[in-house]
Design a protein around this motif. Structure first.
Motif, PDB file in Angstrom:
ATOM      1  N   MET A   1       0.822  -1.215   0.000  1.00  0.00           N
ATOM      2  CA  MET A   1       0.000   0.000   0.000  1.00  0.00           C
ATOM      3  C   MET A   1       0.853   1.260   0.000  1.00  0.00           C
ATOM      4  SD  MET A   1      -1.572  -0.011   3.866  1.00  0.00           S
ATOM      5  CE  MET A   1      -0.774   0.854   5.231  1.00  0.00           C
ATOM      6  N   GLU A   2       2.047   1.212   0.603  1.00  0.00           N
ATOM      7  CA  GLU A   2       2.884   2.410   0.661  1.00  0.00           C
ATOM      8  C   GLU A   2       3.733   2.608  -0.583  1.00  0.00           C
ATOM      9  OE1 GLU A   2       2.665   4.745   2.818  1.00  0.00           O
ATOM     10  OE2 GLU A   2       1.261   3.737   4.143  1.00  0.00           O
ATOM     11  N   ILE A   3       4.135   1.545  -1.247  1.00  0.00           N
ATOM     12  CA  ILE A   3       4.975   1.682  -2.440  1.00  0.00           C
ATOM     13  C   ILE A   3       4.201   2.314  -3.587  1.00  0.00           C
ATOM     14  CG2 ILE A   3       4.476  -0.527  -3.571  1.00  0.00           C
ATOM     15  CD1 ILE A   3       7.968   1.033  -3.069  1.00  0.00           C
TER      16      ILE A   3
ATOM     17  N   SER B   1       3.247   6.305  -8.100  1.00  0.00           N
ATOM     18  CA  SER B   1       2.316   7.295  -8.666  1.00  0.00           C
ATOM     19  C   SER B   1       3.001   8.645  -8.828  1.00  0.00           C
ATOM     20  CB  SER B   1       1.083   7.433  -7.773  1.00  0.00           C
ATOM     21  OG  SER B   1       0.401   6.220  -7.643  1.00  0.00           O
ATOM     22  N   PHE B   2       3.814   9.008  -7.853  1.00  0.00           N
ATOM     23  CA  PHE B   2       4.528  10.279  -7.903  1.00  0.00           C
ATOM     24  C   PHE B   2       5.449  10.334  -9.120  1.00  0.00           C
ATOM     25  CE2 PHE B   2       8.161  12.967  -6.917  1.00  0.00           C
ATOM     26  CZ  PHE B   2       7.578  14.111  -6.383  1.00  0.00           C
ATOM     27  N   CYS B   3       6.241   9.292  -9.329  1.00  0.00           N
ATOM     28  CA  CYS B   3       7.180   9.283 -10.455  1.00  0.00           C
ATOM     29  C   CYS B   3       6.446   9.310 -11.793  1.00  0.00           C
ATOM     30  CB  CYS B   3       8.084   8.052 -10.368  1.00  0.00           C
ATOM     31  SG  CYS B   3       9.285   8.118  -9.020  1.00  0.00           S
ATOM     32  N   TYR B   4       5.342   8.581 -11.892  1.00  0.00           N
ATOM     33  CA  TYR B   4       4.554   8.588 -13.127  1.00  0.00           C
ATOM     34  C   TYR B   4       4.058   9.993 -13.436  1.00  0.00           C
ATOM     35  CZ  TYR B   4       0.537   7.936 -16.219  1.00  0.00           C
ATOM     36  OH  TYR B   4      -0.370   8.056 -17.248  1.00  0.00           O
TER      37      TYR B   4
ATOM     38  N   ALA C   1      11.034  17.013  -4.731  1.00  0.00           N
ATOM     39  CA  ALA C   1      10.770  15.674  -5.262  1.00  0.00           C
ATOM     40  C   ALA C   1      11.616  14.637  -4.531  1.00  0.00           C
ATOM     41  CB  ALA C   1      11.065  15.639  -6.760  1.00  0.00           C
ATOM     42  N   SER C   2      12.867  14.982  -4.250  1.00  0.00           N
ATOM     43  CA  SER C   2      13.754  14.062  -3.538  1.00  0.00           C
ATOM     44  C   SER C   2      13.255  13.802  -2.121  1.00  0.00           C
ATOM     45  CB  SER C   2      15.176  14.630  -3.486  1.00  0.00           C
ATOM     46  OG  SER C   2      15.700  14.797  -4.792  1.00  0.00           O
ATOM     47  N   LEU C   3      12.779  14.856  -1.440  1.00  0.00           N
ATOM     48  CA  LEU C   3      12.277  14.688  -0.081  1.00  0.00           C
ATOM     49  C   LEU C   3      11.087  13.731  -0.060  1.00  0.00           C
ATOM     50  CD1 LEU C   3      12.444  18.312   1.415  1.00  0.00           C
ATOM     51  CD2 LEU C   3      14.200  16.522   1.371  1.00  0.00           C
ATOM     52  N   PHE C   4      10.179  13.905  -1.000  1.00  0.00           N
ATOM     53  CA  PHE C   4       9.005  13.035  -1.053  1.00  0.00           C
ATOM     54  C   PHE C   4       9.426  11.581  -1.263  1.00  0.00           C
ATOM     55  CE2 PHE C   4       5.392  10.928  -2.968  1.00  0.00           C
ATOM     56  CZ  PHE C   4       4.304  11.441  -2.282  1.00  0.00           C
ATOM     57  N   LEU C   5      10.355  11.356  -2.191  1.00  0.00           N
ATOM     58  CA  LEU C   5      10.766   9.986  -2.502  1.00  0.00           C
ATOM     59  C   LEU C   5      11.571   9.370  -1.365  1.00  0.00           C
ATOM     60  CD1 LEU C   5      11.679  10.431  -6.270  1.00  0.00           C
ATOM     61  CD2 LEU C   5       9.670   9.283  -5.312  1.00  0.00           C
ATOM     62  N   VAL C   6      12.402  10.158  -0.696  1.00  0.00           N
ATOM     63  CA  VAL C   6      13.165   9.638   0.443  1.00  0.00           C
ATOM     64  C   VAL C   6      12.218   9.206   1.562  1.00  0.00           C
ATOM     65  CG1 VAL C   6      14.699  10.331   2.342  1.00  0.00           C
ATOM     66  CG2 VAL C   6      15.317  10.865  -0.020  1.00  0.00           C
TER      67      VAL C   6
ATOM     68  N   GLN D   1       0.890  15.069  -5.935  1.00  0.00           N
ATOM     69  CA  GLN D   1       2.178  15.675  -5.587  1.00  0.00           C
ATOM     70  C   GLN D   1       3.124  15.666  -6.776  1.00  0.00           C
ATOM     71  OE1 GLN D   1       2.192  17.129  -2.699  1.00  0.00           O
ATOM     72  NE2 GLN D   1       0.381  16.101  -1.885  1.00  0.00           N
ATOM     73  N   GLY D   2       3.106  14.581  -7.553  1.00  0.00           N
ATOM     74  CA  GLY D   2       3.988  14.498  -8.718  1.00  0.00           C
ATOM     75  C   GLY D   2       3.650  15.521  -9.779  1.00  0.00           C
TER      76      GLY D   2
END
Length: 352
Positions: free
Chosen positions: A66-68, A73-76, A112-117, A155-156
């Motif tokens: 559920m978290e991945i 979605s953000f990267c897409y 973007a980096s903060l969100f992905l980290v 967010q993306g």
């Protein structure tokens, strides 16, 4: 308030990424206004409130899946242009995603980096660091997947500006003198909240590792322990749910940092609020025969900050977590009785 219309649902997909963005933003706002009140009456069936249904799934796998969804979605969305033309953009290649990321102004790359980290830790690292999550009702990961698709894509699109691979130079902050300091304060708050959140989680993981596996039928007091240290035992008595409050600090900082961004990179067709463009979509039934209507100005991309994705995400976090923190605090007091520190508050030391 009218119910959600089928036309508005299908319109979200028939008008490309612009239709989806408008639809998802409205649903996300509606979710924030309904999730909190609902959680005041119903505890989500996982963790200390597992329920008795047979429809349960493995806690670790349910959490990971559920978290991945959120970073995917953000990267897409980050690499997808905003357009009202159907169909949806195709799945971007790694090279296209990398080119889009590098084309963004530095400030947007940082965000973007903060969100992905955050989600790398939340979805993958924490899954393997946690000695074992309790089983959860299948409704929990299903609801979280829907939430994370909305949040990740919003967010993306917001951070990427819906520009595909086009970009601008420089930091990408607005011209106000306060922009750079505010961005710095926001990123610092995010970092402090992120590190503190990890420390709080690690305290709970350590308790799990140090305790033997409880036998079947064990009481809650035999299965759980009172966490201590760091914010659990901070000045003014500590709090019972510091992982929640530190995550709020994290996303408050993130939200503040977005306030310093330069005007939107969204293409003109999305920002043209005066034109009857296909972007302006509602999730409520429009006049008969019309599928798309204009939404309030506060929902236009980067036109009204209060209802943009970072602020909506923070609102959703507080709305959903606050009732659960209260329920969890009452559970601790019932379970441990006089052993529970009387001075310990719920979320804010010495206050609440």
């Amino acid at each position: 308030m009218d119910s959600i219309s089928w036309d508005s649902l299908t319109g979200a997909f028939s008008h490309g990424s612009a239709g989806w963005y408008g639809f998802a933003q409205r649903v996300f706002a509606l979710f924030a206004l309904t999730a909190g009140p609902a959680c005041c009456f119903v505890d989500a069936p996982f963790g200390r409130f597992p329920g008795s249904s047979r429809l349960v799934v493995n806690g670790n796998w349910g959490w990971l899946i559920m978290e991945i969804v959120s970073p995917i979605s953000f990267c897409y969305a980050l690499a997808s242009p905003i357009s009202s033309a159907a169909p949806f953009p195709s799945i971007p290649t790694l090279s296209h995603l990398t080119a889009t990321f590098l084309a963004l102004p530095i400030a947007r790359r940082v965000l973007a980096s903060l969100f992905l980290v955050h989600y790398l830790n939340r979805s993958i690292i924490s899954t393997f660091r946690n000695p074992g999550r309790a089983p959860m009702h299948i409704s929990v990961p299903l609801a979280a997947i829907f939430f994370n698709i909305l949040n990740g894509s919003l967010q993306g699109f917001f951070i990427g500006g819906g520009i595909g691979t086009a970009g601008t130079s420089g930091w990408g902050l607005n011209d106000n003198a306060w922009a750079a300091p505010l961005f710095g304060v926001g990123v610092t708050l995010w970092a402090g909240g992120f590190v503190s959140n990890i420390i709080c989680d690690e305290i709970l993981y350590t308790i799990k590792r140090s305790r033997p596996t409880p036998p079947p039928g064990a009481t809650p007091k035999e299965r759980y322990a009172i966490p201590t240290g760091f914010l659990y035992s901070s000045p003014f008595g500590g709090v019972s749910h510091p992982a929640y409050s530190t995550e709020w600090v994290e996303w408050t900082g993130y939200c503040l940092a977005t306030f310093a961004l330069a005007p939107s990179l969204f293409p003109a067709e999305v920002l043209a609020g005066a034109a009857p463009g296909q972007f302006w979509m509602t999730i409520f039934p429009p006049p008969k025969g019309a599928m798309l209507v204009r939404v309030p100005k506060g929902l236009w991309p980067l036109q009204g900050w209060a209802l943009q994705p970072p602020a909506l995400f923070l609102l959703n976090e507080v709305s959903a977590m606050l009732p659960r923190a209260y329920s969890g605090h009452q559970w601790y007091k019932r379970t441990f009785g006089k052993d529970w520190p009387k001075e310990r508050k719920i979320l804010i030391p010495g206050v609440f």
